[in-house]
Design a protein around this motif. Sequence first.
Motif, PDB file in Angstrom:
ATOM      1  N   ALA A   1       0.925  -1.190  -0.130  1.00 48.03           N
ATOM      2  CA  ALA A   1       0.145   0.147   0.133  1.00 48.03           C
ATOM      3  C   ALA A   1       0.795   1.374   0.120  1.00 48.03           C
ATOM      4  CB  ALA A   1      -0.878  -0.137   1.203  1.00 48.03           C
ATOM      5  N   ALA A   2       0.314   2.185  -0.791  1.00 46.76           N
ATOM      6  CA  ALA A   2       1.044   3.574  -0.809  1.00 46.76           C
ATOM      7  C   ALA A   2      -0.025   4.511  -0.023  1.00 46.76           C
ATOM      8  CB  ALA A   2       1.323   4.044  -1.849  1.00 46.76           C
ATOM      9  N   TYR A   3       0.589   5.507   0.965  1.00 47.07           N
ATOM     10  CA  TYR A   3      -0.230   6.281   1.790  1.00 47.07           C
ATOM     11  C   TYR A   3       0.254   8.061   1.308  1.00 47.07           C
ATOM     12  CZ  TYR A   3      -0.571   2.224   4.623  1.00 47.07           C
ATOM     13  OH  TYR A   3      -0.728   0.763   4.850  1.00 47.07           O
ATOM     14  N   ILE A   4      -0.825   8.698   1.366  1.00 49.47           N
ATOM     15  CA  ILE A   4      -0.469  10.325   1.316  1.00 49.47           C
ATOM     16  C   ILE A   4      -0.813  10.822   2.585  1.00 49.47           C
ATOM     17  CG2 ILE A   4      -2.783  10.659   0.258  1.00 49.47           C
ATOM     18  CD1 ILE A   4      -1.340  13.031  -1.031  1.00 49.47           C
ATOM     19  N   TRP A   5      -0.117  11.345   3.192  1.00 52.23           N
ATOM     20  CA  TRP A   5      -0.139  12.022   4.564  1.00 52.23           C
ATOM     21  C   TRP A   5      -0.175  13.700   4.424  1.00 52.23           C
ATOM     22  CZ3 TRP A   5      -0.449   8.660   8.228  1.00 52.23           C
ATOM     23  CH2 TRP A   5       0.125   7.440   8.057  1.00 52.23           C
ATOM     24  N   ASP A   6      -1.418  14.201   4.787  1.00 50.96           N
ATOM     25  CA  ASP A   6      -1.825  15.489   4.739  1.00 50.96           C
ATOM     26  C   ASP A   6      -0.857  16.271   6.026  1.00 50.96           C
ATOM     27  OD1 ASP A   6      -2.727  18.177   5.027  1.00 50.96           O
ATOM     28  OD2 ASP A   6      -4.854  17.425   4.587  1.00 50.96           O
ATOM     29  N   VAL A   7      -0.002  16.953   5.558  1.00 48.66           N
ATOM     30  CA  VAL A   7       1.029  17.481   6.519  1.00 48.66           C
ATOM     31  C   VAL A   7       0.452  18.777   7.325  1.00 48.66           C
ATOM     32  CG1 VAL A   7       3.243  18.558   7.257  1.00 48.66           C
ATOM     33  CG2 VAL A   7       3.133  16.390   5.690  1.00 48.66           C
ATOM     34  N   ARG A   8      -0.384  19.281   6.556  1.00 43.85           N
ATOM     35  CA  ARG A   8      -0.932  20.740   7.037  1.00 43.85           C
ATOM     36  C   ARG A   8      -1.904  20.113   8.339  1.00 43.85           C
ATOM     37  NH1 ARG A   8      -4.034  24.241   2.734  1.00 43.85           N
ATOM     38  NH2 ARG A   8      -1.854  24.182   2.024  1.00 43.85           N
ATOM     39  N   ALA A   9      -2.893  19.072   8.011  1.00 42.91           N
ATOM     40  CA  ALA A   9      -3.649  18.661   8.985  1.00 42.91           C
ATOM     41  C   ALA A   9      -3.153  17.628  10.027  1.00 42.91           C
ATOM     42  CB  ALA A   9      -5.026  18.139   8.017  1.00 42.91           C
ATOM     43  N   MET A  10      -1.984  17.179   9.678  1.00 43.30           N
ATOM     44  CA  MET A  10      -1.503  16.232  10.303  1.00 43.30           C
ATOM     45  C   MET A  10      -2.049  15.074  10.599  1.00 43.30           C
ATOM     46  SD  MET A  10       1.722  17.131  11.398  1.00 43.30           S
ATOM     47  CE  MET A  10       2.608  18.645  11.168  1.00 43.30           C
ATOM     48  N   GLN A  11      -2.393  14.540   9.376  1.00 44.78           N
ATOM     49  CA  GLN A  11      -3.352  12.966   9.323  1.00 44.78           C
ATOM     50  C   GLN A  11      -3.051  12.421   7.945  1.00 44.78           C
ATOM     51  OE1 GLN A  11      -7.404  14.516  10.088  1.00 44.78           O
ATOM     52  NE2 GLN A  11      -7.590  15.077   7.692  1.00 44.78           N
ATOM     53  N   LEU A  12      -3.748  11.229   8.004  1.00 45.98           N
ATOM     54  CA  LEU A  12      -3.627  10.434   6.806  1.00 45.98           C
ATOM     55  C   LEU A  12      -4.623  10.981   5.861  1.00 45.98           C
ATOM     56  CD1 LEU A  12      -2.744   7.822   5.363  1.00 45.98           C
ATOM     57  CD2 LEU A  12      -4.378   6.610   6.160  1.00 45.98           C
ATOM     58  N   GLY A  13      -4.189  11.416   4.701  1.00 48.89           N
ATOM     59  CA  GLY A  13      -4.879  11.741   3.711  1.00 48.89           C
ATOM     60  C   GLY A  13      -5.657  10.968   2.827  1.00 48.89           C
ATOM     61  N   GLY A  14      -4.996   9.596   2.667  1.00 42.97           N
ATOM     62  CA  GLY A  14      -5.419   8.576   1.611  1.00 42.97           C
ATOM     63  C   GLY A  14      -4.600   7.582   1.430  1.00 42.97           C
ATOM     64  N   ALA A  15      -5.212   6.561   0.933  1.00 51.07           N
ATOM     65  CA  ALA A  15      -4.364   5.265   0.715  1.00 51.07           C
ATOM     66  C   ALA A  15      -4.699   4.620  -0.500  1.00 51.07           C
ATOM     67  CB  ALA A  15      -4.444   4.342   1.957  1.00 51.07           C
ATOM     68  N   LEU A  16      -3.648   3.774  -1.092  1.00 50.12           N
ATOM     69  CA  LEU A  16      -4.068   3.211  -2.438  1.00 50.12           C
ATOM     70  C   LEU A  16      -3.314   1.704  -2.406  1.00 50.12           C
ATOM     71  CD1 LEU A  16      -4.943   3.098  -5.310  1.00 50.12           C
ATOM     72  CD2 LEU A  16      -3.158   4.087  -5.957  1.00 50.12           C
ATOM     73  N   GLN A  17      -4.112   0.647  -2.599  1.00 47.62           N
ATOM     74  CA  GLN A  17      -3.622  -0.811  -2.485  1.00 47.62           C
ATOM     75  C   GLN A  17      -3.049  -0.785  -3.973  1.00 47.62           C
ATOM     76  OE1 GLN A  17      -3.241  -2.352   0.366  1.00 47.62           O
ATOM     77  NE2 GLN A  17      -2.149  -3.957  -0.525  1.00 47.62           N
ATOM     78  N   VAL A  18      -1.618  -1.381  -4.148  1.00 47.44           N
ATOM     79  CA  VAL A  18      -1.132  -1.252  -5.393  1.00 47.44           C
ATOM     80  C   VAL A  18      -0.505  -2.682  -5.700  1.00 47.44           C
ATOM     81  CG1 VAL A  18      -0.564   1.050  -5.549  1.00 47.44           C
ATOM     82  CG2 VAL A  18       1.125  -0.599  -4.569  1.00 47.44           C
ATOM     83  N   SER A  19      -0.596  -3.621  -4.644  1.00 46.39           N
ATOM     84  CA  SER A  19      -0.176  -5.070  -5.076  1.00 46.39           C
ATOM     85  C   SER A  19      -0.620  -5.943  -3.843  1.00 46.39           C
ATOM     86  CB  SER A  19       1.489  -4.999  -5.086  1.00 46.39           C
ATOM     87  OG  SER A  19       2.050  -4.898  -3.725  1.00 46.39           O
TER      88      SER A  19
END
Length: 222
Positions: free
Chosen positions: A204-222
């Motif tokens: 899985a890959a994750y995007i972290w919203d640094v402004r809000a200090m939280q997980l912004g989303g995730a994507l399962q790629v394999s």
Amino acid sequence: MGHGRVVQSLAAHRGALTCLAHMRAPRSLLSGGADASVLQWGLTSSGVVPTPLRTLGAHAAAVLCCCGGSPLEAGSPLGASGARDGTVALWDARAREACVWRAAAHQDACTGVGIVDGGWVVSCARDGSVAASHIGGGRQRLLRAAGGGPAQRCLQAVAASHSLTNVVLTDFLRTGYIVLASLLTSYLLQAVGGAALTAGDGGAAYIWDVRAMQLGGALQVS
């Protein structure tokens, strides 16, 4: 398809060279090694200057990752590095005393580090933790605690103002070498602001919203 060729090789570190990153100002390379040191190398039109400009400093354990400054700051003299003992260091390549600060960001090996707009050094670790340390003094925020997710193996800082429709993360997982392309659209990046991407075990890959200090989303790629 043609084959590349080695145009230059350098004796860089005592032991394994573990990471390389581009510095914008001055135009140079950062390198980290198993000898725990972080070196700065000059760049010219003909290649890399064969002798390091300077040793920026050292960690107490092997350096595993390093990065140049924020994608938004073309003239930034800053760089960062992470080490096997979980520490993260911020470096100023123009300062006489290059080490701005060191922080114990993780309980396990730091495997990825990036500087994002907004003044944060974001890092990830083998224990799954993701942390943000402020450039101005190393003040820390934990985006994900140790054990809160799978081991993270790499990190890429992303700037919202860049029209990035193809973000590429390369990650060496137990199953092999994965290239993840077109992870996020520029629309999502503009909505989130400065962000960091991490990927690791579990595919899985994750995007972290640094402004809000939280997980912004995730994507399962394999």
